[in-house]
Design a protein around this motif. Sequence first.
Motif, PDB file in Angstrom:
ATOM      1  N   THR A   1     -13.589  -1.572   7.338  1.00 23.41           N
ATOM      2  CA  THR A   1     -13.031  -1.420   5.993  1.00 23.41           C
ATOM      3  C   THR A   1     -14.133  -1.251   4.957  1.00 23.41           C
ATOM      4  OG1 THR A   1     -11.084  -2.749   6.570  1.00 23.41           O
ATOM      5  CG2 THR A   1     -11.602  -2.523   4.229  1.00 23.41           C
TER       6      THR A   1
ATOM      7  N   ASN B   1      -6.943   2.454   2.295  1.00 25.73           N
ATOM      8  CA  ASN B   1      -5.781   1.601   2.519  1.00 25.73           C
ATOM      9  C   ASN B   1      -4.467   2.361   2.428  1.00 25.73           C
ATOM     10  OD1 ASN B   1      -6.814  -1.332   2.749  1.00 25.73           O
ATOM     11  ND2 ASN B   1      -7.929  -0.544   0.991  1.00 25.73           N
TER      12      ASN B   1
ATOM     13  N   VAL C   1       0.821  -1.213   0.000  1.00 21.04           N
ATOM     14  CA  VAL C   1       0.000   0.000   0.000  1.00 21.04           C
ATOM     15  C   VAL C   1       0.855   1.263   0.000  1.00 21.04           C
ATOM     16  CG1 VAL C   1      -2.092  -1.038   0.918  1.00 21.04           C
ATOM     17  CG2 VAL C   1      -0.365  -0.263   2.513  1.00 21.04           C
TER      18      VAL C   1
ATOM     19  N   THR D   1      -3.366   0.767   8.079  1.00 14.59           N
ATOM     20  CA  THR D   1      -2.825   0.707   6.721  1.00 14.59           C
ATOM     21  C   THR D   1      -1.684   1.685   6.507  1.00 14.59           C
ATOM     22  OG1 THR D   1      -4.496   2.301   5.974  1.00 14.59           O
ATOM     23  CG2 THR D   1      -5.052  -0.023   5.802  1.00 14.59           C
TER      24      THR D   1
ATOM     25  N   GLY E   1      -3.782  -3.933   2.450  1.00 17.22           N
ATOM     26  CA  GLY E   1      -4.260  -3.035   3.485  1.00 17.22           C
ATOM     27  C   GLY E   1      -5.026  -3.755   4.573  1.00 17.22           C
ATOM     28  N   PHE E   2      -5.882  -4.687   4.187  1.00 18.78           N
ATOM     29  CA  PHE E   2      -6.647  -5.459   5.169  1.00 18.78           C
ATOM     30  C   PHE E   2      -5.732  -6.340   6.005  1.00 18.78           C
ATOM     31  CE2 PHE E   2      -9.405  -9.000   6.483  1.00 18.78           C
ATOM     32  CZ  PHE E   2     -10.447  -8.283   7.066  1.00 18.78           C
TER      33      PHE E   2
ATOM     34  N   SER F   1      -8.226   2.743  -2.563  1.00 19.52           N
ATOM     35  CA  SER F   1      -6.841   3.200  -2.502  1.00 19.52           C
ATOM     36  C   SER F   1      -6.633   4.186  -1.358  1.00 19.52           C
ATOM     37  CB  SER F   1      -6.458   3.846  -3.835  1.00 19.52           C
ATOM     38  OG  SER F   1      -5.100   4.237  -3.840  1.00 19.52           O
TER      39      SER F   1
ATOM     40  N   GLY G   1      -7.997   5.411   7.859  1.00 18.90           N
ATOM     41  CA  GLY G   1      -7.158   4.231   7.657  1.00 18.90           C
ATOM     42  C   GLY G   1      -5.808   4.374   8.315  1.00 18.90           C
TER      43      GLY G   1
ATOM     44  N   ALA H   1      -2.980   3.704   0.023  1.00 19.84           N
ATOM     45  CA  ALA H   1      -2.150   3.207  -1.069  1.00 19.84           C
ATOM     46  C   ALA H   1      -1.676   4.319  -1.997  1.00 19.84           C
ATOM     47  CB  ALA H   1      -2.918   2.160  -1.881  1.00 19.84           C
TER      48      ALA H   1
ATOM     49  N   GLU I   1     -14.972   2.399   2.999  1.00 18.49           N
ATOM     50  CA  GLU I   1     -14.778   2.373   1.552  1.00 18.49           C
ATOM     51  C   GLU I   1     -16.089   2.609   0.808  1.00 18.49           C
ATOM     52  OE1 GLU I   1     -10.927  -0.678   1.451  1.00 18.49           O
ATOM     53  OE2 GLU I   1     -12.902  -1.355   0.788  1.00 18.49           O
TER      54      GLU I   1
ATOM     55  N   ARG J   1       6.195  -1.926   5.025  1.00 18.35           N
ATOM     56  CA  ARG J   1       4.858  -2.490   5.270  1.00 18.35           C
ATOM     57  C   ARG J   1       4.886  -3.573   6.330  1.00 18.35           C
ATOM     58  NH1 ARG J   1       0.819  -3.334   7.048  1.00 18.35           N
ATOM     59  NH2 ARG J   1      -1.192  -3.866   6.095  1.00 18.35           N
TER      60      ARG J   1
ATOM     61  N   GLN K   1      -6.290  -4.012  -1.585  1.00 16.56           N
ATOM     62  CA  GLN K   1      -7.245  -4.422  -0.562  1.00 16.56           C
ATOM     63  C   GLN K   1      -6.668  -5.512   0.334  1.00 16.56           C
ATOM     64  OE1 GLN K   1     -11.074  -3.263  -0.207  1.00 16.56           O
ATOM     65  NE2 GLN K   1      -9.752  -3.558   1.550  1.00 16.56           N
TER      66      GLN K   1
END
Length: 457
Positions: A140, A179, A63, A321, A91-92, A176, A210, A181, A144, A428, A88
Amino acid sequence: MAHLPAPLRRMVFHTHPARMVAIAFGITVVIGTTLLALPVATTDGTSAPLLTALFTATSAVCVTGLVVVDTGTYWSGFGEGVILALIQVGGFGIMALASLLALLMAGKLRLRMTLSLQAETKSSGIGDVRSVLRRVALITLTVEAVTATILTLRLFLGRGEPFDRSLYYGVFHAVSAFNNAGFGLYADSLVGYAEDPWVMLPVAGAVILGGIGFPVIIELLRHRSRRRTTGRVGWSLHLKLTLLTTAVLLVAGTAMTLLLEWSNRGTLGPLGVGGKALGAFFHSAMSRTAGFNATDIAAMEPATLLGTCALMFIGGGSGGTAGGIKVTTFAVLGVAILAEVRGEPSSGIFGRKLAPHVLRQALTVALLGVGLVMASSIALLAMVDARADLVLFETVSAFGTVGLSAGLTYDLPAAAELILIMLMFIGRVGPITLVSALALRERRRRYQLPEERPIIG
């Protein structure tokens, strides 16, 4: 699993939780690279270079948002779908997703998977894992969905985009954003919406939610329901540190950007007062590991770039995230420094004493981060002909899984791209998690060494 070789069975079933998290992220990167290397993943129907696929897959799983090709024009619908899925999943949380699937299919979790999930989500206890997993999934999907709805309606009703395009772009940028990203389908990220609060604020809100981390959001939800029944609220030290430090850094970043970029014709200069404030706030929020930009990063003042590096290095909250060394690490180090300057025997804040091992962990994370960034920056400077501040910016952005770029990433040689890939993965997974995963064994010292005090300072 009985037919697997003994070494592989040991790796799967007897791996240290930290090592399992690192392995899971690595396997996901490999899968993503394979899918993005397929001809169907590009718009021209040719296979993407392996390094391009690897860089993009790593950036998506971790991300981050750094790219070596334009996402919206280089990748096909299939390729963009793969990137969105990787975002996804990354991030999850790899172990969180695996645990969720195990619960759905078998209704139970093995102890090893539970420990791995606890290590990845920063759950407070083993018995808390199932509840955390359900709440993480609900949070989440809710954030989103709300963000995607607002963006879709804005693009469709306010910008006149076709509904199917508005929906696709709304969902992609919502996922995005939450998360952290930073992947976008526009060539200039969100520069075209720099003065549109209906796009900027929902994206920034999703990024902030996030970025503060799932443990904080879950605790806030718990205390909200508890307050309704008992009328009392007792926030944990982690929650207080995360919210306070996040708010301070968000305000400080906004003020810094406004002050330094107010008259810069390449960034905030041409905007009105409201646009300047919105742009400065958005940049401050994105510097906390999100990666979207509404102004030209390369045109920013060197002082702004350096201040942004500091924000990117600190990052967001734990167990979410966001990347970086985390705001709680920064806060703990600040409290320790203040206590030492005051000559106090121990560090404490909000009426709580900080345990010595917490200070050691914070110092370890910060120094590992500094060492990685400095070593990588030196290596990149030896490979590319670019300003040192731009090289440092790209390096910190990769380590902090931010994704903001001053335009240097597009022109890096292969060896430099591999360095950024390594930084994104470490950023990460986490420095301590990765070091623990690489350790051959855990050791417990059964004796005390004699004490001696070297001269400090």
